[in-house]
Design an enzyme around this catalytic site. Structure first.
Site, PDB file in Angstrom:
ATOM      1  N   HIS A  16       0.798  -1.170   0.070  1.00  0.00           N
ATOM      2  CA  HIS A  16       0.005  -0.109   0.092  1.00  0.00           C
ATOM      3  C   HIS A  16       0.903   1.623  -0.033  1.00  0.00           C
ATOM      4  CE1 HIS A  16      -3.661   2.517   0.811  1.00  0.00           C
ATOM      5  NE2 HIS A  16      -2.793   3.212   1.267  1.00  0.00           N
ATOM      6  N   CYS A  17       0.805   2.174  -0.836  1.00  0.00           N
ATOM      7  CA  CYS A  17       1.601   3.109  -1.025  1.00  0.00           C
ATOM      8  C   CYS A  17       0.991   4.454  -0.837  1.00  0.00           C
ATOM      9  CB  CYS A  17       1.970   3.321  -2.546  1.00  0.00           C
ATOM     10  SG  CYS A  17       3.160   4.771  -2.858  1.00  0.00           S
TER      11      CYS A  17
END
Length: 201
Positions: A188-189
């Site tokens: 998850h960025c």
């Protein structure tokens, strides 16, 4: 400073800040040990001190905890705004302070248009990365993403996600921040505020 050479002061300061950071966030501490007492002094004691302020203390602590929870443990656009601000801030500084200096003896006419193109492509790429879905697995899309090999150990066929109860295909993972399973999940960025998976890798 303090009669020390500046480089030695900088190293000592960096060690002190690193040690405090480690004690606050990385150490497991442990009750009555020295590390546990220092960790309590740096993390819990200030909260109890603020909480003891009459009338508004508990509200301040609750607001602070809520803010930290929002920033660290939930999806939010803060880093996207920071990134956009850095790009557009730098671009604005260039336009205001330096664009009138081009072209010159060292930079040709191409450099008049090049910064605008670079910033445009950068912001468009950032927009695409932030809006492209990563490959969310649902009962309807399961067959689309079910093409990776099952190893029978880590990836077992016909196993569902324990959190969102959707079928789980190989190399997928549930993202707690987004609340769904993502095919070929990478991470998850927070910079694009979305997961990186099969469809947007």
């Amino acid at each position: 400073m303090f009669g020390l050479p500046i480089w030695l002061f900088a190293i000592l300061y960096l060690l002190f800040v690193s040690g405090c950071f480690y004690l606050c966030f990385c150490s497991s501490g442990g009750g009555d040990s020295f590390v546990g007492r220092v960790q309590y002094f740096l993390t819990t004691y200030p909260l109890k001190l603020v909480e003891s302020i009459p009338f508004c203390g508990p509200a301040i602590v609750s607001c602070g905890k809520g803010t930290i929870n929002y920033v660290v443990h939930s999806r939010n656009p803060l880093l996207q705004m920071v990134y956009g601000g850095l790009i557009m801030g730098g671009y604005t500084i260039y336009l205001v302070r330096y664009s009138h200096m081009v072209p010159n003896k060292y930079l040709s006419i191409v450099h008049v248009y090049l910064p605008h193109a670079i910033v445009g492509v950068t912001m468009y790429s950032f927009y695409l990365a932030s809006t492209k879905q990563p490959g969310v697995i649902t009962k309807k899309t399961f067959k689309t993403f079910d093409h990776h090999e099952y190893d029978g150990f880590l990836y077992v066929r016909h196993r569902g996600c324990r959190t969102c109860k959707t079928p789980k295909c190989a190399r997928s993972k549930h993202c707690n921040l987004c609340g769904h399973c993502v095919a070929r999940f990478d991470h998850h960025c927070p910079w694009i505020n979305i997961c990186v998976g099969e469809d947007n890798y």
